[in-house]
Motif scaffolding. Sequence first.
Motif, PDB file in Angstrom:
ATOM      1  N   ILE A 132       0.845  -1.197   0.000  1.00 37.98           N
ATOM      2  CA  ILE A 132       0.000   0.000   0.000  1.00 37.98           C
ATOM      3  C   ILE A 132       0.876   1.241   0.000  1.00 37.98           C
ATOM      4  O   ILE A 132       0.672   2.174  -0.790  1.00 37.98           O
ATOM      5  CB  ILE A 132      -0.960  -0.005   1.201  1.00 37.98           C
ATOM      6  N   ASP A 133       1.882   1.279   0.869  1.00 37.86           N
ATOM      7  CA  ASP A 133       2.779   2.433   0.898  1.00 37.86           C
ATOM      8  C   ASP A 133       3.754   2.425  -0.274  1.00 37.86           C
ATOM      9  O   ASP A 133       4.146   3.485  -0.767  1.00 37.86           O
ATOM     10  CB  ASP A 133       3.540   2.482   2.226  1.00 37.86           C
ATOM     11  N   ALA A 134       4.160   1.252  -0.735  1.00 39.50           N
ATOM     12  CA  ALA A 134       5.094   1.188  -1.865  1.00 39.50           C
ATOM     13  C   ALA A 134       4.474   1.789  -3.126  1.00 39.50           C
ATOM     14  O   ALA A 134       5.172   2.416  -3.931  1.00 39.50           O
ATOM     15  CB  ALA A 134       5.513  -0.253  -2.121  1.00 39.50           C
ATOM     16  N   PHE A 135       3.152   1.618  -3.298  1.00 41.76           N
ATOM     17  CA  PHE A 135       2.491   2.106  -4.500  1.00 41.76           C
ATOM     18  C   PHE A 135       1.811   3.457  -4.295  1.00 41.76           C
ATOM     19  O   PHE A 135       1.115   3.936  -5.187  1.00 41.76           O
ATOM     20  CB  PHE A 135       1.478   1.070  -4.999  1.00 41.76           C
ATOM     21  N   HIS A 136       2.040   4.095  -3.136  1.00 39.43           N
ATOM     22  CA  HIS A 136       1.494   5.431  -2.933  1.00 39.43           C
ATOM     23  C   HIS A 136       2.197   6.411  -3.880  1.00 39.43           C
ATOM     24  O   HIS A 136       3.411   6.303  -4.094  1.00 39.43           O
ATOM     25  CB  HIS A 136       1.708   5.865  -1.479  1.00 39.43           C
ATOM     26  N   PRO A 137       1.470   7.359  -4.469  1.00 33.56           N
ATOM     27  CA  PRO A 137       2.084   8.266  -5.455  1.00 33.56           C
ATOM     28  C   PRO A 137       3.279   9.046  -4.940  1.00 33.56           C
ATOM     29  O   PRO A 137       4.176   9.395  -5.715  1.00 33.56           O
ATOM     30  CB  PRO A 137       0.930   9.221  -5.818  1.00 33.56           C
ATOM     31  N   GLN A 138       3.322   9.338  -3.618  1.00 28.69           N
ATOM     32  CA  GLN A 138       4.428  10.126  -3.072  1.00 28.69           C
ATOM     33  C   GLN A 138       5.585   9.277  -2.567  1.00 28.69           C
ATOM     34  O   GLN A 138       6.562   9.824  -2.059  1.00 28.69           O
ATOM     35  CB  GLN A 138       3.921  11.006  -1.925  1.00 28.69           C
TER      36      GLN A 138
END
Length: 258
Positions: A185-191
Amino acid sequence: MTFSITRRGLLIGSAAGLGAFGLTGCDDVVQNPNVQSVLDMAETLTMKSQRLLVPKDKLAREYSEADISPTFRPNGTSQPDSEAYAQMMATGFADWRLKIDGLVERPVELSLADLKKLPSRTQITRHDCVEGWSAIGKWTGAQLGPLLQSVGLKPQARYAVFYCADQLELTLDGSGTYYESIDLIDAFHPQTILAYQMNGKDLEVAHGAPLRLRVERQLGYKHAKYLMRIEMKDSFAGLWGGKGGFWEDRGYEWYAGI
């Protein structure tokens, strides 16, 4: 949101309170069971709250050029103390490579030039350290999500584990090497980016040259510096203390969302 403010205050207050136990700052180990209990409760509450209430792609606040801090303290190590890193630094990191392997279909090794050819993202965000200080900086780098897609994640991949060049403790088993991890989830976050520039210039050594992680919705110790390898894994089994990070193995919480 209210729980994010409470979260940051709780973590900073806990870190400040470590002085009573002879422990202060990001480079200290949380060993007192009372402190650990507070941090564990905060982690569980925050992760469940954020994942339930906040859209997975919601952006951390971004700022203007005028908001960039005049000084930005290095977090963690200021320079890895190893001959191998010194040699890479002497050649301007021309021989440095980022390895991406583990649960991927197409393992790769990328130079800094390779990464700079990828589509980039620039963001001006606030870095919050668990010590209690904050600073705003401008970061440019390759988005992690599309890069992971390009190497073909295997279905069982759940975590991205980041291995770094700095070793905070001299240990034969490698457990003193700095590492961190985030979920998909965090790896694919835009930022979430692999940053190679800060404030319009290539990263300085103190800020993680040649490459560091920026995961803007988490506290500073999650922003691993001096990246050497990303391994995709299905669990933290076999990773030293088994908690998913250098400081997590020593008592910090794995989910440091703010």
